[in-house]
Design an enzyme around this catalytic site. Sequence first.
Site, mmCIF file in Angstrom:
data_model
loop_
_atom_site.group_PDB
_atom_site.id
_atom_site.type_symbol
_atom_site.label_atom_id
_atom_site.label_comp_id
_atom_site.label_asym_id
_atom_site.label_seq_id
_atom_site.Cartn_x
_atom_site.Cartn_y
_atom_site.Cartn_z
ATOM 1 N N SER A 284 -14.095 25.850 -1.366
ATOM 2 C CA SER A 284 -12.863 25.060 -1.451
ATOM 3 C C SER A 284 -12.254 24.997 -0.061
ATOM 4 O O SER A 284 -12.463 25.905 0.754
ATOM 5 C CB SER A 284 -11.866 25.710 -2.416
ATOM 6 O OG SER A 284 -10.585 25.096 -2.318
ATOM 7 N N TYR B 125 -7.422 33.416 -4.888
ATOM 8 C CA TYR B 125 -8.319 32.269 -4.855
ATOM 9 C C TYR B 125 -8.727 31.932 -3.426
ATOM 10 O O TYR B 125 -9.915 31.771 -3.127
ATOM 11 C CB TYR B 125 -7.650 31.061 -5.514
ATOM 12 C CG TYR B 125 -8.531 29.832 -5.580
ATOM 13 C CD1 TYR B 125 -9.554 29.743 -6.521
ATOM 14 C CD2 TYR B 125 -8.344 28.761 -4.713
ATOM 15 C CE1 TYR B 125 -10.365 28.619 -6.592
ATOM 16 C CE2 TYR B 125 -9.154 27.638 -4.773
ATOM 17 C CZ TYR B 125 -10.156 27.571 -5.711
ATOM 18 O OH TYR B 125 -10.967 26.455 -5.773
#
Length: 261
Positions: A149, A166
């Site tokens: 990501s 994350y």
Amino acid sequence: MYTAKRLFDLRGKTALVTGGSRGLGLQIAEALGDQGAKLLLAARKRDELEAATARLRARGIEADWIVADAARDEDIARLADDALSRLGYVDILINNAGATWGAPAEDYPLHAWDKVMNLNVRGLFLLTQSIGKRSMIPRRQGRIVNVASIAGLAGNAPGTMETIAYNTSKGAVVNFTRTLAAEWGEHGITVNALAPGFFPTKMTEGSLARLRVEYMCSRVPLRRLGDEEDLKGAALLFASDAGKHITGQVLAVDGGLSAVV
């Protein structure tokens, strides 16, 4: 000599896609299947896997599914066993399964940190290790595509998201990709990562609702979010012979956002 079209041909190849029942995983699965790969999808929910497999089969794609939680060691071991039993070998491994959790860093729950890390990093490592050791290294070939990501490339803008686990996990995926590419290159295995920006998925729906799509698009040079086709070309590049001399790379598919932040 390959024609350009032949470079992307995946007929005769097998692919295991984790988190393949919806969102980005299903988008990648469609791309691989459209090019002829035989697919095996893995995810936690049977009903979503059945729906995804039916959608793929309606496109003429050979696909099957396995229920497995990629955050659980025992499920990963069973997933690897079942995948190799059903497919015979795995040519392409798509590590897409992932989770996020939002909370301020100073109050971030340990159980949330562990949930994100166990799935996004530990599970990814264990499955890759097993498939690599048992299928790719012996056959001296393989394509591993990790879904990272742009959150793994930088922090969050103040006042937007609070996703320290994350971001940390996806940063780990980025360097996992580079390190494994260097180590397994001698076995004919390529290891690359896709780093998506914002795509409308179940994982991002909360953030998009809170921050508003208009605001998110205003920060992106192309002034749009990713759509249902935008990962397909990049995934095919890394999964096919078109990318046979590309390894250890992280490709942001984000409309240019990572170029300006």
